[in-house]
Motif scaffolding. Structure first.
Motif, PDB file in Angstrom:
ATOM      1  N   GLN A   1     -11.077  59.174  55.847  1.00 20.64           N
ATOM      2  CA  GLN A   1     -10.402  60.162  54.996  1.00 20.64           C
ATOM      3  C   GLN A   1     -11.135  60.213  53.658  1.00 20.64           C
ATOM      4  N   THR A   2     -11.491  61.408  53.218  1.00 21.43           N
ATOM      5  CA  THR A   2     -12.197  61.587  51.962  1.00 21.43           C
ATOM      6  C   THR A   2     -11.307  62.339  50.989  1.00 21.43           C
ATOM      7  N   PHE A   3     -11.237  61.851  49.754  1.00 20.64           N
ATOM      8  CA  PHE A   3     -10.487  62.505  48.690  1.00 20.64           C
ATOM      9  C   PHE A   3     -11.462  62.890  47.586  1.00 20.64           C
ATOM     10  N   ASN A   4     -11.382  64.128  47.118  1.00 20.26           N
ATOM     11  CA  ASN A   4     -12.185  64.573  45.987  1.00 20.26           C
ATOM     12  C   ASN A   4     -11.403  64.298  44.721  1.00 20.26           C
ATOM     13  N   LEU A   5     -11.979  63.498  43.842  1.00 24.36           N
ATOM     14  CA  LEU A   5     -11.323  63.125  42.604  1.00 24.36           C
ATOM     15  C   LEU A   5     -11.863  63.969  41.455  1.00 24.36           C
ATOM     16  N   ALA A   6     -11.034  64.177  40.453  1.00 23.59           N
ATOM     17  CA  ALA A   6     -11.476  64.885  39.261  1.00 23.59           C
ATOM     18  C   ALA A   6     -12.434  63.995  38.471  1.00 23.59           C
ATOM     19  N   ASP A   7     -13.136  64.587  37.531  1.00 24.41           N
ATOM     20  CA  ASP A   7     -14.042  63.822  36.690  1.00 24.41           C
ATOM     21  C   ASP A   7     -13.275  62.744  35.937  1.00 24.41           C
ATOM     22  N   HIS A   8     -13.868  61.586  35.814  1.00 25.94           N
ATOM     23  CA  HIS A   8     -13.357  60.442  35.054  1.00 25.94           C
ATOM     24  C   HIS A   8     -12.127  59.790  35.687  1.00 25.94           C
ATOM     25  N   VAL A   9     -11.819  60.080  36.945  1.00 25.19           N
ATOM     26  CA  VAL A   9     -10.724  59.398  37.642  1.00 25.19           C
ATOM     27  C   VAL A   9     -11.321  58.218  38.391  1.00 25.19           C
ATOM     28  N   LYS A  10     -10.783  57.042  38.141  1.00 23.91           N
ATOM     29  CA  LYS A  10     -11.297  55.810  38.732  1.00 23.91           C
ATOM     30  C   LYS A  10     -10.200  55.105  39.514  1.00 23.91           C
ATOM     31  N   VAL A  11     -10.591  54.387  40.556  1.00 21.34           N
ATOM     32  CA  VAL A  11      -9.664  53.550  41.304  1.00 21.34           C
ATOM     33  C   VAL A  11      -9.446  52.277  40.498  1.00 21.34           C
ATOM     34  N   VAL A  12      -8.177  51.974  40.192  1.00 22.06           N
ATOM     35  CA  VAL A  12      -7.881  50.773  39.409  1.00 22.06           C
ATOM     36  C   VAL A  12      -7.256  49.674  40.251  1.00 22.06           C
ATOM     37  N   GLY A  13      -6.912  49.970  41.494  1.00 23.04           N
ATOM     38  CA  GLY A  13      -6.351  48.934  42.353  1.00 23.04           C
ATOM     39  C   GLY A  13      -5.912  49.493  43.691  1.00 23.04           C
TER      40      GLY A  13
END
Length: 160
Positions: free
Chosen positions: A98-110
């Protein structure tokens, strides 16, 4: 089945290629399978959470990878060759991607896996250099602070 042609928009816009590519992929994805099921929720102004139902998968069978603005979640069950014979398989054990397109500057934090639910926490962290800043008029003083910061009266009087 609806199909949209974005070709006329490509001719009249500059720099929006990524947006139209995402729209093309989204319209094509409507016909594809969306397994495993997932929820996307906004937790706060700059915090989001993706929750995926991945029953039967262990932590070491799921991999999360963030590359630029794409989050890839893959799962592959390890074969459990035991002495038992399965007479009916109702719990899906198939491999997923599954692929999710994230907005700019969105990071996985946990990320956390509990009770068959994979929870991925995301946060938008805009770098200080990209935040709005107040620019003084008529002075050689460099711009300081964010746009919502109140200017000091003394600094304005000194610049005049």
């Amino acid at each position: 089945m609806r199909t949209l042609d974005f070709a006329p928009l490509y001719r009249s816009t500059v720099g929006f290629d990524r947006l139209f590519s995402m729209l093309d992929k989204a319209t094509q994805a409507e016909t594809s399978s969306t397994w495993p099921p997932y929820d996307i929720e906004r937790v706060a102004d700059d915090e989001y959470r993706i929750t995926m139902a991945v029953a039967g998968f262990a932590e070491d069978e799921i991999e999360l990878t963030q590359h630029d603005t794409n989050l890839l979640v893959t799962g592959q069950r390890k074969s459990s060759e035991g002495d038992s014979q399965i007479l009916h398989r109702g719990i899906a054990a198939r491999t997923f991607r599954q692929t999710f397109n994230l907005a700019d500057h969105v990071k996985v934090v946990g990320a956390n896996l509990e009770n068959g639910l994979l929870t991925v926490n995301l946060k938008r962290e805009v770098p200080e250099a990209l935040k709005p800043r107040r620019i003084p008029i008529g002075g050689t003083q460099s711009a300081v602070g964010q746009d919502n910061a109140q200017p000091r009266i003394e600094a304005v009087r000194q610049a005049a």
